[in-house]
Design a protein around this motif. Structure first.
Motif, PDB file in Angstrom:
ATOM      1  N   GLN A  43       4.836   7.298  -3.849  1.00  0.00           N
ATOM      2  CA  GLN A  43       3.399   7.515  -4.067  1.00  0.00           C
ATOM      3  C   GLN A  43       2.617   6.207  -4.148  1.00  0.00           C
ATOM      4  O   GLN A  43       1.559   6.060  -3.527  1.00  0.00           O
ATOM      5  N   ASN A 101       2.356   4.747  -0.785  1.00  0.00           N
ATOM      6  CA  ASN A 101       1.300   5.384   0.010  1.00  0.00           C
ATOM      7  C   ASN A 101      -0.079   4.867  -0.372  1.00  0.00           C
ATOM      8  O   ASN A 101      -0.944   4.663   0.481  1.00  0.00           O
ATOM      9  N   ILE A 102      -0.299   4.660  -1.681  1.00  0.00           N
ATOM     10  CA  ILE A 102      -1.594   4.138  -2.137  1.00  0.00           C
ATOM     11  C   ILE A 102      -1.848   2.759  -1.532  1.00  0.00           C
ATOM     12  O   ILE A 102      -2.949   2.458  -1.049  1.00  0.00           O
ATOM     13  N   MET A 117      -0.585   1.540   1.215  1.00  0.00           N
ATOM     14  CA  MET A 117      -0.822   1.660   2.654  1.00  0.00           C
ATOM     15  C   MET A 117      -2.210   2.217   2.956  1.00  0.00           C
ATOM     16  O   MET A 117      -2.879   1.788   3.903  1.00  0.00           O
ATOM     17  N   GLN A 118      -2.682   3.158   2.137  1.00  0.00           N
ATOM     18  CA  GLN A 118      -4.037   3.685   2.302  1.00  0.00           C
ATOM     19  C   GLN A 118      -5.071   2.576   2.091  1.00  0.00           C
ATOM     20  O   GLN A 118      -6.060   2.473   2.827  1.00  0.00           O
ATOM     21  N   GLN A 119      -4.820   1.740   1.093  1.00  0.00           N
ATOM     22  CA  GLN A 119      -5.729   0.627   0.838  1.00  0.00           C
ATOM     23  C   GLN A 119      -5.746  -0.361   2.002  1.00  0.00           C
ATOM     24  O   GLN A 119      -6.809  -0.837   2.403  1.00  0.00           O
ATOM     25  N   ALA A 145      -5.086   0.276   5.109  1.00  0.00           N
ATOM     26  CA  ALA A 145      -5.792   0.891   6.241  1.00  0.00           C
ATOM     27  C   ALA A 145      -7.296   0.839   6.026  1.00  0.00           C
ATOM     28  O   ALA A 145      -8.071   0.566   6.957  1.00  0.00           O
ATOM     29  N   GLY A 146      -7.733   1.091   4.786  1.00  0.00           N
ATOM     30  CA  GLY A 146      -9.161   1.034   4.480  1.00  0.00           C
ATOM     31  C   GLY A 146      -9.724  -0.366   4.600  1.00  0.00           C
ATOM     32  O   GLY A 146     -10.839  -0.567   5.074  1.00  0.00           O
ATOM     33  N   GLU A 163      -9.309  -4.063  -1.599  1.00  0.00           N
ATOM     34  CA  GLU A 163      -8.032  -3.565  -2.108  1.00  0.00           C
ATOM     35  C   GLU A 163      -7.928  -3.834  -3.609  1.00  0.00           C
ATOM     36  O   GLU A 163      -8.407  -4.847  -4.109  1.00  0.00           O
ATOM     37  N   CYS A 201      -3.040   0.197  -8.980  1.00  0.00           N
ATOM     38  CA  CYS A 201      -2.399   1.198  -8.117  1.00  0.00           C
ATOM     39  C   CYS A 201      -1.338   1.979  -8.887  1.00  0.00           C
ATOM     40  O   CYS A 201      -1.200   3.201  -8.717  1.00  0.00           O
ATOM     41  N   SER A 211      -1.346   6.022  -9.650  1.00  0.00           N
ATOM     42  CA  SER A 211      -0.231   6.943  -9.395  1.00  0.00           C
ATOM     43  C   SER A 211       0.193   7.656 -10.677  1.00  0.00           C
ATOM     44  O   SER A 211       0.585   8.829 -10.642  1.00  0.00           O
ATOM     45  N   ARG A 235       3.517  -0.993   3.139  1.00  0.00           N
ATOM     46  CA  ARG A 235       3.849  -0.754   4.536  1.00  0.00           C
ATOM     47  C   ARG A 235       4.693  -1.878   5.135  1.00  0.00           C
ATOM     48  O   ARG A 235       4.892  -2.924   4.515  1.00  0.00           O
TER      49      ARG A 235
END
Length: 315
Positions: A56, A59-60, A62-64, A66-67, A75, A81, A85, A135
């Motif tokens: 989890q 994933n947070i 990686m989402q950051q 990507a954003g 970030e 983070c 979670s 990632r």
């Protein structure tokens, strides 16, 4: 008086290795795991639940990333983070507890605490980061981020190819800041969800301040420390196997049922437990016992109805 048990849920309690990680999958897995804990609730145990957050929080991150790449969204640091979670996973566990208890005619209060855990700035782990997060990058991207942000990377090889992944320190926890509150709530019968993902890593500053630390704490170690600090009677680590084995997957494989600290020390010295798998769990169980605990158990969640389940470690 009721016994108090601390249960550390493994990563597979929420997310299986072959799943995508959708909310539907995680909720279904959480409900299955909570069903397994019901026998302890029916026996009247005071319960504290810790949990992992590896997939989890990854994933947070990686989402950051990507954003940040697509929309220039800032970030957040790793401690924030981890706290994020803790909140989302704690909400899923609390919801599952309420729903499953209602099905069984049980009524207990449930709360989730965002839990800071203190580490030592001088811990040797800070000079040897090993915990992989986030990632996979190309070497060029990793070199750029190392220069820009000061991150440390190690190569990661998978069946789908290789790349570079960020690694952070995993220091030993030395204090759970909310432990007195957890103890008080648990003794009042509240089921407490705490030290999620090993806790939010912090260090103590001058005059009692706390300062965020870029690290990830082992959730079994943090749960073990919390169990000791609240004076729990029993400590459970729920994993994906019903027992610990020596000579695992070899012709002379042997299941461990009842063992002492002296016996597991011997097996640790012989390298019977993998450092990336069972050895840290064994050490977490030892730490709890050496700080006053009565019994530590490593088992699979569905076995909890059996009072003799799993590998039971005692003094």
């Amino acid at each position: 008086m009721s016994k108090t048990a601390v249960i550390a849920l493994g990563g597979n309690a929420l997310l299986r290795g072959d799943q995508k990680g959708t909310i539907q999958e995680q909720v279904a897995n959480t409900v299955d795991t909570i069903e397994s804990i019901i026998p302890l609730i029916q026996k009247g145990y005071n319960l504290v639940i810790g949990h992992g957050n590896g997939p989890q929080v990854g994933n947070i991150l990686m989402q950051q990333a990507a954003g940040a790449d697509s929309y220039s969204i800032p970030e957040f640091p790793l401690d924030v983070c981890v706290a994020e979670s803790q909140g989302s996973i704690g909400y899923m566990i609390a919801s599952a507890l309420r729903n499953v208890m209602a099905k069984h005619g049980l009524n207990r209060e449930v709360c989730c605490l965002v839990t800071p855990v203190v580490v030592d700035r001088d811990d040797a782990a800070f000079s040897n980061p090993t915990k992989r997060v986030g990632r996979i990058y190309t070497q060029e991207q990793a070199d750029g981020l190392a220069k820009e942000k000061g991150w440390v990377f190690k190569e990661e090889v998978r069946q789908t190819g290789s790349g570079w992944r960020r690694v952070v320190p995993s220091p030993k926890p030395v204090d759970v800041l909310n432990a007195p509150l957890v103890k008080r709530l648990a003794e009042e019968g509240v089921i407490v969800i705490a030290v999620g993902g090993g806790g939010v890593p912090v260090a103590k500053g001058e005059k009692g301040t706390i300062e965020p630390i870029e690290a990830v704490i082992d959730k079994d170690s943090a749960s073990s420390l919390l169990a000791a600090e609240i004076g729990a009677d029993e400590f459970y680590i729920l994993t994906d196997v019903p027992n610990v084995y020596i000579n695992f997957r070899k012709p002379d494989e042997k299941k461990l049922a009842q063992v002492t600290i002296a016996e597991v020390d011997k097996y640790l010295a012989e390298g019977m437990f993998g450092e990336g798998n069972m050895a840290p769990k064994i050490r977490a169980c030892k730490d709890f016992l050496q700080k006053g605990g009565k019994v530590s158990v490593i088992t699979e969640a569905t076995k909890l109805a059996d009072p003799t389940c799993g590998t039971r470690i005692t003094l």
